[in-house]
Enzyme design. Structure first.
Site, PDB file in Angstrom:
ATOM      1  N   ILE A 142      42.988  53.722  45.809  1.00 41.21           N
ATOM      2  CA  ILE A 142      42.615  52.419  46.375  1.00 41.21           C
ATOM      3  C   ILE A 142      43.204  51.260  45.554  1.00 41.21           C
ATOM      4  CG2 ILE A 142      40.701  50.969  47.196  1.00 41.21           C
ATOM      5  CD1 ILE A 142      40.590  53.676  48.542  1.00 41.21           C
ATOM      6  N   ARG A 158      34.881  38.014  43.586  1.00 46.09           N
ATOM      7  CA  ARG A 158      35.642  38.520  44.706  1.00 46.09           C
ATOM      8  C   ARG A 158      35.021  38.097  46.044  1.00 46.09           C
ATOM      9  NH1 ARG A 158      40.372  39.717  45.671  1.00 46.09           N
ATOM     10  NH2 ARG A 158      40.644  41.035  47.461  1.00 46.09           N
ATOM     11  N   ASP A 163      34.867  52.757  43.009  1.00 48.83           N
ATOM     12  CA  ASP A 163      33.968  52.114  42.045  1.00 48.83           C
ATOM     13  C   ASP A 163      33.235  53.120  41.158  1.00 48.83           C
ATOM     14  OD1 ASP A 163      34.733  49.682  42.971  1.00 48.83           O
ATOM     15  OD2 ASP A 163      32.827  49.136  43.899  1.00 48.83           O
ATOM     16  N   LYS A 171      24.641  45.521  45.501  1.00 54.49           N
ATOM     17  CA  LYS A 171      25.325  44.243  45.253  1.00 54.49           C
ATOM     18  C   LYS A 171      26.328  43.920  46.362  1.00 54.49           C
ATOM     19  CE  LYS A 171      28.910  44.150  42.335  1.00 54.49           C
ATOM     20  NZ  LYS A 171      30.167  43.591  42.836  1.00 54.49           N
ATOM     21  N   ASN A 172      27.171  44.889  46.696  1.00 53.22           N
ATOM     22  CA  ASN A 172      28.252  44.564  47.627  1.00 53.22           C
ATOM     23  C   ASN A 172      27.769  44.337  49.060  1.00 53.22           C
ATOM     24  OD1 ASN A 172      30.035  44.569  45.546  1.00 53.22           O
ATOM     25  ND2 ASN A 172      30.946  46.565  46.013  1.00 53.22           N
ATOM     26  N   ARG A 174      44.931  43.185  44.966  1.00 52.31           N
ATOM     27  CA  ARG A 174      43.847  42.692  45.817  1.00 52.31           C
ATOM     28  C   ARG A 174      44.215  41.543  46.767  1.00 52.31           C
ATOM     29  NH1 ARG A 174      38.298  43.333  42.474  1.00 52.31           N
ATOM     30  NH2 ARG A 174      37.615  44.072  44.489  1.00 52.31           N
ATOM     31  N   PRO A 175      45.186  41.767  47.656  1.00 49.37           N
ATOM     32  CA  PRO A 175      45.526  40.732  48.634  1.00 49.37           C
ATOM     33  C   PRO A 175      44.420  40.558  49.677  1.00 49.37           C
ATOM     34  CG  PRO A 175      46.691  42.769  49.145  1.00 49.37           C
ATOM     35  CD  PRO A 175      45.934  43.010  47.866  1.00 49.37           C
ATOM     36  N   ILE A 176      44.459  39.446  50.423  1.00 52.95           N
ATOM     37  CA  ILE A 176      43.477  39.277  51.508  1.00 52.95           C
ATOM     38  C   ILE A 176      44.185  39.060  52.853  1.00 52.95           C
ATOM     39  CG2 ILE A 176      41.560  38.471  50.058  1.00 52.95           C
ATOM     40  CD1 ILE A 176      42.174  35.621  51.234  1.00 52.95           C
ATOM     41  N   ASP A 177      45.398  39.614  52.943  1.00 53.77           N
ATOM     42  CA  ASP A 177      46.181  39.418  54.174  1.00 53.77           C
ATOM     43  C   ASP A 177      45.460  39.949  55.417  1.00 53.77           C
ATOM     44  OD1 ASP A 177      46.806  41.883  52.656  1.00 53.77           O
ATOM     45  OD2 ASP A 177      47.928  42.407  54.458  1.00 53.77           O
ATOM     46  N   GLN A 178      44.676  41.024  55.273  1.00 58.74           N
ATOM     47  CA  GLN A 178      44.004  41.578  56.451  1.00 58.74           C
ATOM     48  C   GLN A 178      42.863  40.677  56.925  1.00 58.74           C
ATOM     49  OE1 GLN A 178      45.301  44.349  58.075  1.00 58.74           O
ATOM     50  NE2 GLN A 178      46.857  43.867  56.546  1.00 58.74           N
ATOM     51  N   CYS A 200      37.328  41.549  39.627  1.00 60.36           N
ATOM     52  CA  CYS A 200      37.853  42.378  38.547  1.00 60.36           C
ATOM     53  C   CYS A 200      39.354  42.597  38.728  1.00 60.36           C
ATOM     54  CB  CYS A 200      37.134  43.721  38.535  1.00 60.36           C
ATOM     55  SG  CYS A 200      35.438  43.596  37.952  1.00 60.36           S
ATOM     56  N   ARG A 239      27.711  41.508  35.738  1.00 57.19           N
ATOM     57  CA  ARG A 239      28.027  41.052  37.100  1.00 57.19           C
ATOM     58  C   ARG A 239      27.408  41.964  38.141  1.00 57.19           C
ATOM     59  NH1 ARG A 239      34.224  39.187  37.561  1.00 57.19           N
ATOM     60  NH2 ARG A 239      33.521  38.975  39.692  1.00 57.19           N
TER      61      ARG A 239
HETATM   62  C1  UD1 Z   1      35.292  45.966  47.845  1.00 61.39           C
HETATM   63  C2  UD1 Z   1      34.267  45.984  46.752  1.00 61.39           C
HETATM   64  C3  UD1 Z   1      34.798  46.710  45.537  1.00 61.39           C
HETATM   65  C4  UD1 Z   1      35.311  48.085  45.914  1.00 61.39           C
HETATM   66  C5  UD1 Z   1      36.257  48.028  47.100  1.00 61.39           C
HETATM   67  C6  UD1 Z   1      36.649  49.391  47.631  1.00 61.39           C
HETATM   68  C7  UD1 Z   1      33.034  43.939  47.121  1.00 61.39           C
HETATM   69  C8  UD1 Z   1      32.754  42.559  46.681  1.00 61.39           C
HETATM   70  N1  UD1 Z   1      33.950  44.621  46.416  1.00 61.39           N
HETATM   71  O1  UD1 Z   1      36.410  45.248  47.336  1.00 61.39           O
HETATM   72  O2  UD1 Z   1      33.752  46.815  44.585  1.00 61.39           O
HETATM   73  O3  UD1 Z   1      36.023  48.626  44.812  1.00 61.39           O
HETATM   74  O4  UD1 Z   1      35.652  47.295  48.185  1.00 61.39           O
HETATM   75  O5  UD1 Z   1      35.513  50.124  47.973  1.00 61.39           O
HETATM   76  O6  UD1 Z   1      32.451  44.453  48.056  1.00 61.39           O
HETATM   77  N2  UD1 Z   1      43.765  45.359  50.894  1.00 61.39           N
HETATM   78  C9  UD1 Z   1      44.900  44.792  51.432  1.00 61.39           C
HETATM   79  N3  UD1 Z   1      44.766  43.651  52.176  1.00 61.39           N
HETATM   80  C10 UD1 Z   1      43.565  43.069  52.400  1.00 61.39           C
HETATM   81  C11 UD1 Z   1      42.405  43.656  51.854  1.00 61.39           C
HETATM   82  C12 UD1 Z   1      42.549  44.811  51.104  1.00 61.39           C
HETATM   83  O7  UD1 Z   1      46.016  45.301  51.242  1.00 61.39           O
HETATM   84  O8  UD1 Z   1      43.517  42.036  53.080  1.00 61.39           O
HETATM   85  C13 UD1 Z   1      43.878  46.618  50.100  1.00 61.39           C
HETATM   86  C14 UD1 Z   1      43.431  46.449  48.653  1.00 61.39           C
HETATM   87  O9  UD1 Z   1      44.490  45.995  47.829  1.00 61.39           O
HETATM   88  C15 UD1 Z   1      42.976  47.844  48.302  1.00 61.39           C
HETATM   89  C16 UD1 Z   1      42.398  48.367  49.616  1.00 61.39           C
HETATM   90  O10 UD1 Z   1      42.947  47.543  50.637  1.00 61.39           O
HETATM   91  O11 UD1 Z   1      44.079  48.650  47.956  1.00 61.39           O
HETATM   92  C17 UD1 Z   1      40.886  48.329  49.704  1.00 61.39           C
HETATM   93  O12 UD1 Z   1      40.424  47.043  49.365  1.00 61.39           O
HETATM   94  P1  UD1 Z   1      39.043  46.454  49.929  1.00 61.39           P
HETATM   95  O13 UD1 Z   1      38.286  47.555  50.564  1.00 61.39           O
HETATM   96  O14 UD1 Z   1      39.333  45.244  50.720  1.00 61.39           O
HETATM   97  O15 UD1 Z   1      38.317  46.031  48.598  1.00 61.39           O
HETATM   98  P2  UD1 Z   1      37.533  44.702  48.306  1.00 61.39           P
HETATM   99  O16 UD1 Z   1      36.875  44.175  49.545  1.00 61.39           O
HETATM  100  O17 UD1 Z   1      38.381  43.798  47.497  1.00 61.39           O
END
Ligand code: UD1
Length: 431
Positions: A328, A93, A306, A22-23, A122-126, A117, A398
């Site tokens: 994580i 997501r 996961d 899926k991912n 779950r920020p997207i700052d990166q 979920c 999902r």
């Molecule tokens: C993806 C997967 C999810 C899995 C996760 C970790 C999808 C759709 N989802 O989620 O199933 O549990 O990888 O393997 O593929 N973080 C930041 N800033 C950012 C992005 C992430 O601080 O901009 C932090 C997150 O809060 C978390 C860590 O980085 O603590 C890892 O997150 P990330 O690998 O980005 O997970 P997702 O892409 O949301």
């Protein structure tokens, strides 16, 4: 009231076929926007998150033809909008991958902040840091990410402060058509990162280093069509491995890449289960005497977050005390209260759970809460004595295709029901 109802206590036995990841597929579907040629994606799982992504593509004008249940043909020539928004896409997501792909192709994107979920903040700052480094303006307005690169995207050197699957894939999507060279450091190494990179390379992109800490991308002017099969789903496979161990069953899990399952196999072995690895299959034979062990979730090749709820269910049946550290997502132990209704003995302190194994679970009515927590509770129900109902199975659907049917084929007494009448029928049937 969609729920799974099951009568536990039957060891799972037989063979199960794992679907596409899926991912990986979520990133690949967004990546199909990067060319005007036909893109054929095979081994696509037929699950809700994927179908929501495909619907979103249609809404902005892409042609999406299902050739069969697991194969889709996408053509993005007639995309006429860079704004994606509907109530469904807000809930998933992976909607964030549309930002990278639309920005890469059209230099503009408007996408709602992602849902998914509720397992942490779950920020997207990166992701945003990456887009800005590539020369895009990015602002958050009215719950939407608005990105625009007026003079196009230019390759950049980007260091990720946290290892993020989403940010790694998203920056790859944005930079394959950018001018010049992009280097992304401290990237995630999950199998789905490699799969998305392989997919983009099959379209003519020039991505090197996926699967290592550093990805190097040389921007190309144009991408072409492709016919690509998604890799097998590591987490679906791991879930069935845990189901086999928790029910003390014997399951051959087919269409997997055993290398991707090593961290899960290692833990199940430490607990005393027997594992046989084949080229594209893995067999798990559960032990009657599960031993405790400690688990810490980490980015790949560490133990996947996961899989944390599912392995915790197995540990909760072991003979002794285990410690699970979730490094994580901070909010991934919510299922513990649900599992307690079935007789487990788990204490949570911050990001650590201490699991005192119990002899067995007893059936109860529990709520799925999120995708993987829901899958874990189904595993618990299958191992429990008596009847368990898992509510809110929309979460599970999902990410798992025909979960109950695959389990039925392994001998599980489980059904998806949507009325109390059907639930009663099931109870009568198994009594
Ligand atoms: C993806 C997967 C999810 C899995 C996760 C970790 C999808 C759709 N989802 O989620 O199933 O549990 O990888 O393997 O593929 N973080 C930041 N800033 C950012 C992005 C992430 O601080 O901009 C932090 C997150 O809060 C978390 C860590 O980085 O603590 C890892 O997150 P990330 O690998 O980005 O997970 P997702 O892409 O949301």
């Amino acid at each position: 009231m969609d729920q799974f109802i099951m009568k536990g206590g039957v060891p799972l036995r037989g063979e199960v076929m794992i679907g596409g990841a899926k991912n990986a597929a979520l990133g690949i579907i967004a990546g199909a926007l990067l060319t005007d040629d036909d893109v054929i994606i095979e081994n696509l799982p037929d699950v809700r998150d994927i179908n929501v992504m495909l619907e979103a593509l249609k809404e902005i004008g892409a042609k999406v033809d299902r050739e069969n249940r697991h194969t889709v043909r996408i053509n993005a020539t007639n995309v006429d909008s860079v704004s994606i928004d509907d109530e469904y896409i807000r809930k998933i997501r992976a909607s964030y991958y549309f930002i990278g792909a639309l920005l890469g192709k059209y230099h503009r994107a408007m996408v709602p902040l992602p849902g998914g979920c509720a397992i942490g903040s779950r920020p997207i700052d990166q992701h945003i840091k990456g887009f800005r480094a590539l020369g895009s303006g990015v602002q958050i307005k009215n719950g939407c990410v608005q990105a625009e690169a007026k003079t196009g995207l230019k390759g950049a050197h980007i260091y990720l402060d946290v290892v993020s699957v989403g940010a790694t894939i998203n920056i790859m999507l944005a930079s394959v058509l950018a001018e010049g060279r992009t280097i992304i450091e401290n990237v995630a190494k999950e199998p789905h990162i490699v799969d998305v990179a392989n997919f983009l390379n099959s379209m003519g992109a020039n991505i090197k280093g996926a699967g290592t800490d550093t990805i190097r991308i040389r921007g190309v002017q144009k991408l072409h069509g492709t016919d690509y099969a998604v890799i097998p789903d590591q987490i679906e496979a791991g879930t069935f491995m845990c189901a086999a161990a928790a029910t003390r069953g014997d399951v051959l899990i087919k269409n997997v890449i055993p290398k991707h399952l090593e961290s899960i196999s290692a833990k199940l072995l430490e607990m005393g289960n027997t594992i046989y690895e084949y080229d594209e299959a893995i067999r798990v034979i559960g032990t009657a005497e599960l031993r405790p062990t400690d688990v810490k979730t980490l980015p790949y090749p560490g133990f996947p977050t996961d899989m944390q709820p599912q392995i915790s269910v197995v540990l909760a049946l072991a003979n002794g005390t285990s410690v699970v550290t979730e490094s994580i997502f901070e909010n991934r132990f919510k299922y513990v209260d649900e599992l307690a209704r079935m007789g487990s003995n788990i204490k949570v302190e911050g990001n650590v759970s201490v699991i005192d194994g119990v002899h067995g679970f007893t059936g109860a009515s529990v709520n799925a809460l999120d995708l993987r927590a829901g899958a874990a509770l189904v595993i618990a129900g299958l191992a429990a004595e008596g009847i368990t109902t898992v509510n809110e199975i929309g979460f599970i659907q999902r990410g798992y295709e025909h979960f109950e049917k695959k389990l039925q084929a392994l001998g599980a007494q489980i059904e998806a029901v949507s009325s109390e009448r059907d639930a009663q029928k099931f109870r009568l049937k198994v009594s």
